[in-house]
Each structure stands twice: as structure tokens, then as C-alpha cells.
Design an enzyme around this catalytic site. Structure first.
Site, PDB file in Angstrom:
ATOM      1  N   ARG A  30       0.669  -1.122  -0.318  1.00  0.00           N
ATOM      2  CA  ARG A  30       0.333   0.066  -0.433  1.00  0.00           C
ATOM      3  C   ARG A  30       0.876   1.133  -0.026  1.00  0.00           C
ATOM      4  O   ARG A  30       1.157   2.552   0.460  1.00  0.00           O
ATOM      5  CB  ARG A  30      -0.800  -0.141   1.425  1.00  0.00           C
ATOM      6  CG  ARG A  30      -1.789  -1.456   1.074  1.00  0.00           C
ATOM      7  CD  ARG A  30      -3.347  -0.439   0.257  1.00  0.00           C
ATOM      8  NE  ARG A  30      -4.425  -2.031   0.586  1.00  0.00           N
ATOM      9  CZ  ARG A  30      -5.271  -1.124   1.221  1.00  0.00           C
ATOM     10  NH1 ARG A  30      -5.514  -0.497   1.742  1.00  0.00           N
ATOM     11  NH2 ARG A  30      -5.811  -2.709   1.280  1.00  0.00           N
ATOM     12  N   ARG A  34      -2.770   6.730   0.362  1.00  0.00           N
ATOM     13  CA  ARG A  34      -3.911   8.322   1.517  1.00  0.00           C
ATOM     14  C   ARG A  34      -2.078   9.353   2.660  1.00  0.00           C
ATOM     15  O   ARG A  34      -2.375   9.923   2.425  1.00  0.00           O
ATOM     16  CB  ARG A  34      -4.839   7.763   1.758  1.00  0.00           C
ATOM     17  CG  ARG A  34      -6.165   7.999   1.369  1.00  0.00           C
ATOM     18  CD  ARG A  34      -7.090   7.536   1.953  1.00  0.00           C
ATOM     19  NE  ARG A  34      -6.460   6.565   2.941  1.00  0.00           N
ATOM     20  CZ  ARG A  34      -7.863   5.554   3.365  1.00  0.00           C
ATOM     21  NH1 ARG A  34      -8.688   5.680   3.972  1.00  0.00           N
ATOM     22  NH2 ARG A  34      -7.497   4.273   3.261  1.00  0.00           N
ATOM     23  N   ARG A  43      -5.926  11.800  -6.481  1.00  0.00           N
ATOM     24  CA  ARG A  43      -7.090  11.810  -6.694  1.00  0.00           C
ATOM     25  C   ARG A  43      -8.820  12.248  -6.273  1.00  0.00           C
ATOM     26  O   ARG A  43     -10.219  11.420  -6.887  1.00  0.00           O
ATOM     27  CB  ARG A  43      -7.200  10.160  -5.879  1.00  0.00           C
ATOM     28  CG  ARG A  43      -6.511   8.811  -5.586  1.00  0.00           C
ATOM     29  CD  ARG A  43      -8.342   7.901  -6.648  1.00  0.00           C
ATOM     30  NE  ARG A  43      -8.598   7.722  -6.185  1.00  0.00           N
ATOM     31  CZ  ARG A  43      -9.202   7.366  -4.483  1.00  0.00           C
ATOM     32  NH1 ARG A  43      -8.551   6.815  -4.050  1.00  0.00           N
ATOM     33  NH2 ARG A  43     -10.832   7.557  -4.523  1.00  0.00           N
ATOM     34  N   ASP A  79      -6.712  -2.376  -6.865  1.00  0.00           N
ATOM     35  CA  ASP A  79      -7.856  -3.381  -5.666  1.00  0.00           C
ATOM     36  C   ASP A  79      -7.887  -4.545  -5.885  1.00  0.00           C
ATOM     37  O   ASP A  79      -8.473  -5.449  -6.917  1.00  0.00           O
ATOM     38  CB  ASP A  79      -8.692  -2.936  -4.866  1.00  0.00           C
ATOM     39  CG  ASP A  79      -9.261  -2.507  -3.761  1.00  0.00           C
ATOM     40  OD1 ASP A  79      -8.225  -2.689  -3.232  1.00  0.00           O
ATOM     41  OD2 ASP A  79      -9.541  -3.751  -3.531  1.00  0.00           O
ATOM     42  N   TYR A 154     -15.097 -10.932   1.279  1.00  0.00           N
ATOM     43  CA  TYR A 154     -15.878  -9.433   0.757  1.00  0.00           C
ATOM     44  C   TYR A 154     -17.581 -10.085   0.360  1.00  0.00           C
ATOM     45  O   TYR A 154     -18.354  -8.896   0.706  1.00  0.00           O
ATOM     46  CB  TYR A 154     -15.446  -8.620  -0.283  1.00  0.00           C
ATOM     47  CG  TYR A 154     -14.518  -7.975   1.333  1.00  0.00           C
ATOM     48  CD1 TYR A 154     -14.268  -6.615   1.627  1.00  0.00           C
ATOM     49  CD2 TYR A 154     -12.685  -8.484   0.367  1.00  0.00           C
ATOM     50  CE1 TYR A 154     -13.245  -6.807   2.378  1.00  0.00           C
ATOM     51  CE2 TYR A 154     -11.701  -8.154   1.569  1.00  0.00           C
ATOM     52  CZ  TYR A 154     -12.048  -6.566   1.675  1.00  0.00           C
ATOM     53  OH  TYR A 154     -10.520  -6.328   2.995  1.00  0.00           O
TER      54      TYR A 154
HETATM   55  O1  1CP Z   1       0.350   0.390  -2.716  1.00  0.00           O
HETATM   56  C1  1CP Z   1      -0.596   0.101  -3.637  1.00  0.00           C
HETATM   57  O2  1CP Z   1      -1.706   1.396  -3.200  1.00  0.00           O
HETATM   58  C2  1CP Z   1      -1.378  -0.611  -4.083  1.00  0.00           C
HETATM   59  C3  1CP Z   1      -2.951  -0.907  -4.687  1.00  0.00           C
HETATM   60  C4  1CP Z   1      -3.223  -1.324  -4.006  1.00  0.00           C
HETATM   61  C5  1CP Z   1      -3.687  -2.965  -3.657  1.00  0.00           C
HETATM   62  C6  1CP Z   1      -2.442  -3.608  -3.258  1.00  0.00           C
HETATM   63  C7  1CP Z   1      -4.904  -0.941  -2.862  1.00  0.00           C
HETATM   64  C8  1CP Z   1      -5.014   0.029  -3.008  1.00  0.00           C
HETATM   65  N1  1CP Z   1      -5.500  -2.049  -2.940  1.00  0.00           N
HETATM   66  C9  1CP Z   1      -4.432  -3.109  -3.016  1.00  0.00           C
HETATM   67  C10 1CP Z   1      -5.386  -4.115  -1.721  1.00  0.00           C
HETATM   68  C11 1CP Z   1      -5.612  -5.219  -0.912  1.00  0.00           C
HETATM   69  N2  1CP Z   1      -7.417  -4.052  -1.186  1.00  0.00           N
HETATM   70  C12 1CP Z   1      -6.368  -5.442  -0.277  1.00  0.00           C
HETATM   71  C13 1CP Z   1      -4.712  -6.647   0.111  1.00  0.00           C
HETATM   72  C14 1CP Z   1      -3.463  -5.829   0.735  1.00  0.00           C
HETATM   73  C15 1CP Z   1      -4.220  -5.478   2.359  1.00  0.00           C
HETATM   74  O3  1CP Z   1      -4.050  -6.692   3.352  1.00  0.00           O
HETATM   75  O4  1CP Z   1      -3.709  -4.470   2.415  1.00  0.00           O
HETATM   76  C16 1CP Z   1      -6.989  -5.596   0.763  1.00  0.00           C
HETATM   77  C17 1CP Z   1      -7.273  -6.527   1.728  1.00  0.00           C
HETATM   78  C18 1CP Z   1      -7.773  -4.777   0.015  1.00  0.00           C
HETATM   79  C19 1CP Z   1      -9.251  -4.322   0.188  1.00  0.00           C
HETATM   80  C20 1CP Z   1      -9.263  -2.745   0.847  1.00  0.00           C
HETATM   81  N3  1CP Z   1      -9.437  -1.904  -0.431  1.00  0.00           N
HETATM   82  C21 1CP Z   1      -9.769  -1.727   1.865  1.00  0.00           C
HETATM   83  C22 1CP Z   1      -9.301  -2.915   3.462  1.00  0.00           C
HETATM   84  C23 1CP Z   1     -10.960  -3.118   3.793  1.00  0.00           C
HETATM   85  C24 1CP Z   1     -11.068  -4.096   4.825  1.00  0.00           C
HETATM   86  O5  1CP Z   1     -11.422  -4.761   4.818  1.00  0.00           O
HETATM   87  O6  1CP Z   1     -10.423  -3.580   5.779  1.00  0.00           O
HETATM   88  C25 1CP Z   1      -9.842  -1.078   1.804  1.00  0.00           C
HETATM   89  C26 1CP Z   1      -9.764   0.348   2.983  1.00  0.00           C
HETATM   90  C27 1CP Z   1      -9.493  -0.567   0.211  1.00  0.00           C
HETATM   91  C28 1CP Z   1      -9.469   0.963  -0.740  1.00  0.00           C
HETATM   92  C29 1CP Z   1      -8.171   1.399  -1.138  1.00  0.00           C
HETATM   93  N4  1CP Z   1      -7.439   0.174  -2.162  1.00  0.00           N
HETATM   94  C30 1CP Z   1      -6.564   1.052  -2.445  1.00  0.00           C
HETATM   95  C31 1CP Z   1      -6.397   2.316  -1.424  1.00  0.00           C
HETATM   96  C32 1CP Z   1      -5.832   3.166  -1.990  1.00  0.00           C
HETATM   97  C33 1CP Z   1      -8.142   1.769  -1.047  1.00  0.00           C
HETATM   98  C34 1CP Z   1      -8.021   3.103   0.107  1.00  0.00           C
HETATM   99  C35 1CP Z   1      -9.344   3.628  -0.888  1.00  0.00           C
HETATM  100  C36 1CP Z   1      -9.043   5.083  -1.616  1.00  0.00           C
HETATM  101  O7  1CP Z   1      -7.818   5.684  -1.306  1.00  0.00           O
HETATM  102  O8  1CP Z   1     -10.294   5.951  -1.554  1.00  0.00           O
END
Ligand code: 1CP
Length: 348
Positions: A30, A34, A43, A79, A154
């Protein structure tokens, strides 16, 4: 596919193949997000899943942390639920919540709504990966997908969950329905990973972030065959295949045996102990506790030293956090860790 020498001999790819690069490679799960003001600016007003469909934005967001931190690898901005949306499934990412599914899957009709993903469903992904690979030069691009269990959680729960009660109820109460769902999700992961590798990604990471909620017995019976199917299908590409989940200390051996070339480790198990648990020694990735980012350099430095020393017991070590960068992390701290790891003496 023959890689240009600078990419082929990059620290990340050498370590992932179990060789000793001149410095320990480092990147952060990640790393785009943010924590970066430039991310928030780019964004502004664009939803998460909409962002994933705009190649120019995906390229910019993927490159931002590479520019800012000088990390040894980029991870494709997307994602784990994105491919589902691309395949026509009704899912959205709610700010502050995470992935939310309008109509959760509870029966065979629900499973049938998970359609196969074809390369044409995600043509913007191909375009973004191609552009990124040409801009990144000698820096590897990691493609990724969500593993069947974590994505299923999910879809079945309808959103983020702490106990996965409905998912576990489906596994144990209707195993054939569960296996049908997980099998479709394995195909979705295979399709999305293949698209990224075909377009030039030089490694892949399969995120089974929430697998740590399962007992080894349940993991082996209900999850491992489906993740193994994904790894098997990707074998033909000869790119390192990384597997990661949180709280998976009891599962490290099984997750490795599912077909990973590199195993991600959170912060709960030291890396030398993790290597022992793998059975067959393999390169490892991790494992700084993300909470340490807020503890000040005096506390971070000895932890980084410890992780580098323990990582030396593995055939290869890729420095990373034990989970994703928290949204309120200080980018300067991540940059300092990057430089520190890259200039640290590699323990023999
Ligand atoms: O560097 C990066 O940000 C790469 C992009 C990336 C990756 C690898 C995003 C963007 N999401 C993910 C993978 C992801 N998404 C995982 C696996 C990794 C991990 O365990 O962290 C999981 C579980 C998700 C699901 C997800 N997407 C969540 C978790 C919610 C929960 O169940 O607790 C969240 C908050 C997101 C949203 C998301 N995905 C990515 C971003 C930057 C965001 C934040 C939202 C935004 O900025 O609008």
C-alpha cells in the site's frame, strides 16, 4: 520473456529468486495511497474503482511512491475487488470502509453472478501496465490479485468482516457451494494476474490478507487448493510468485506449499522463525510492524536492524512492512527507512 539486464539484475528480482543482491530491496505494501499528499490531490473527486479504469491515473499513482521514496519495486495501482467490478459485479469501495457488495453471495445463483474475466474486460489494465513498464525501466512492477478466500470474504459478508462468520458458515455448511465460488474466484485471479504479466509485470503477489482468520485444517481443506490453482496457472510465466496474509504464523508452511516462491510475513513471527516454518527455505518479505512508523527513529532503527539480521537467514529477503502503510503515516519516515535499508550492510 527476456528482461533488460538492469531489470533482470534488479535487487528485488534477485532477492525474489533467492540470490544475494548488493543491497536488501525494499518496498511497502500500500505504498500508493492517502499517506501521500500528491495521491490525495490526484484522486480528488474520483472514486477508487473509477481511478483503476483510467490508465493515466493508474500510471501516475503507481509511480508516485517510486519517485518519492526511491523504493526497489512498484506495485500496480488497483484493488483486489477491482477485477470483479470489471467482470460486471456490483461492488464499490466506500471511503473509510473498504469494499462493499450490494447483493452478497449466499447461494448458487449468487455464485453464478461471478463471471469469468477476459482481457478485453480489463483492456485499461493492459494499457496501464505497458505504459508503466516502459516508464519504470530497471524498477520491477509487481502485479497483484486477491486470493480466492480473501475476495470471497467480501462477496459473502457484503463488506469488511472481523470474524468471517458467513464465509465460514458457507464453507462448512455447504462445501460444494463454497468450492464452486472459490474456483470461480481462482479463475478471476488467474485472468487478472495473466493480463498484468502478459503486459510486462515482472513479479506477482497474491494477497490472502485475511487467511489468518482460518485454522490450518480449514485453510488446507477449503482454501489451499484454490490458491494452489492460481500459482500453478502462473508458473508458465516464470515470474516470482509472492504470497502474503496477515496473522498467518500458523499457516506459513501451508501458504508456501500452495506454490509461492516468496512468502510474505507480518510482524508477529520473526523472519528467521518464519523461514523455519516454511519447511523448504524460501525468500521472505516483511516484516516491520506498521505501528512502528509512529514510534520515532530511535525506535525504528533497531527494529530495522533486527529484521535485516533475521532476514539474512533466508535465501533472499525483501524488506517491507508486515502489512500496508497506514493512511496517516509520515512519508518522510518511509523515505528514511528506504534509504537506510538500501545503504545497510547486507549481513552475510
Ligand atoms: O500501493 C498501493 O496502494 C497498491 C494498490 C492497492 C493494493 C495492493 C490497493 C489500493 N488495494 C490493494 C490490495 C487490497 N485491497 C488488499 C490486500 C492488501 C492488504 O491486506 O492491505 C485488501 C484486503 C484490499 C481491500 C481494501 N481496499 C480495503 C480494506 C478494507 C478492510 O476489509 O478492512 C480498503 C480500505 C480498500 C480501499 C483501497 N484500495 C487501495 C487504496 C489506495 C484504498 C483506499 C481507498 C482510497 O484511497 O480511496
Amino acid at each position: 520473456m527476456t528482461l533488460p539486464p538492469s531489470l533482470d539484475r534488479s535487487a528485488y528480482l534477485l532477492a525474489a529468486r533467492g540470490e544475494r543482491p548488493p543491497h536488501t530491496p525494499v518496498w511497502f505494501m500500500r505504498q500508493a495511497g492517502r499517506a501521500l499528499p500528491e495521491y490525495r490531490a490526484a484522486r480528488e473527486g474520483i472514486s477508487m474503482l473509477e481511478s483503476c479504469m483510467r490508465p493515466d491515473l493508474v500510471v501516475e499513482l503507481t509511480l508516485q511512491p517510486v519517485r518519492r521514496y526511491g523504493v526497489d519495486a512498484a506495485i500496480f495501482f488497483s484493488d483486489i475487488v477491482f477485477p470483479l467490478q470489471a467482470a460486471g459485479f456490483d461492488v464499490e469501495i466506500k471511503p473509510g470502509v473498504g469494499p462493499v457488495v450490494a447483493e452478497p453471495i449466499r447461494d448458487a445463483a449468487g455464485v453464478a453472478r461471478v463471471r469469468p474475466v477476459t482481457p478485453s474486460d480489463v483492456s485499461f489494465t493492459t494499457e496501464a501496465v505497458r505504459q508503466l513498464v516502459s516508464e519504470l525501466g530497471g524498477t520491477p512492477l509487481i502485479g497483484f490479485a486477491g486470493a480466492p478466500f480473501t475476495v470471497a470474504s467480501y462477496l459473502v459478508e457484503g463488506g469488511p468482516s472481523k470474524d468471517f462468520a458467513k464465509t465460514k458458515a458457507m464453507m462448512h455448511g455447504d462445501p460444494s457451494l463454497w468450492h464452486a465460488l472459490a474456483d470461480r474466484l481462482a479463475d478471476v485471479a488467474i485472468a487478472f494476474l495473466s493480463v498484468q504479466v502478459e503486459a510486462g509485470a515482472s513479479a506477482i503477489q497474491l494477497f490472502d490478507s485475511w487467511a489468518g482468520g482460518l485454522s490450518p485444517r480449514d485453510y488446507e481443506r477449503f482454501v489451499m487448493p484454490h490458491s494452489a490453482k492460481v500459482f500453478d496457472a502462473l508458473k508458465q510465466y516464470d515470474v516470482p510468485r509472492v504470497h502474503f496474509g496477515v496473522n498467518t504464523g500458523e499457516l506459513l508452511g501451508l501458504m508456501s506449499a500452495a506454490g509461492a516462491d516468496v512468502v510474505g510475513v507480518d510482524w508477529r513471527v520473526p523472519l528467521d522463525e518464519a523461514v523455519r516454518r516454511l519447511g523448504t527455505p524460501k525468500p521472505v518479505q516483511g516484516n516491520l510492524d506498521p505501528a512502528l512508523l509512529f514510534a520515532g527513529w530511535e525506535a525504528i532503527e533497531p527494529e530495522v536492524d533486527r529484521i535485516l539480521a533475521e532476514g539474512a537467514s533466508a535465501p533472499g529477503h525483501i524488506f517491507n512492512l508486515g502489512h500496508g502503510v497506514p493512511p496517516n503515516a509520515d512519508p518522510d519516515v518511509l523515505q528514511r527507512i528506504t534509504k537506510y535499508v538500501q545503504s545497510a550492510h547486507v549481513p552475510a
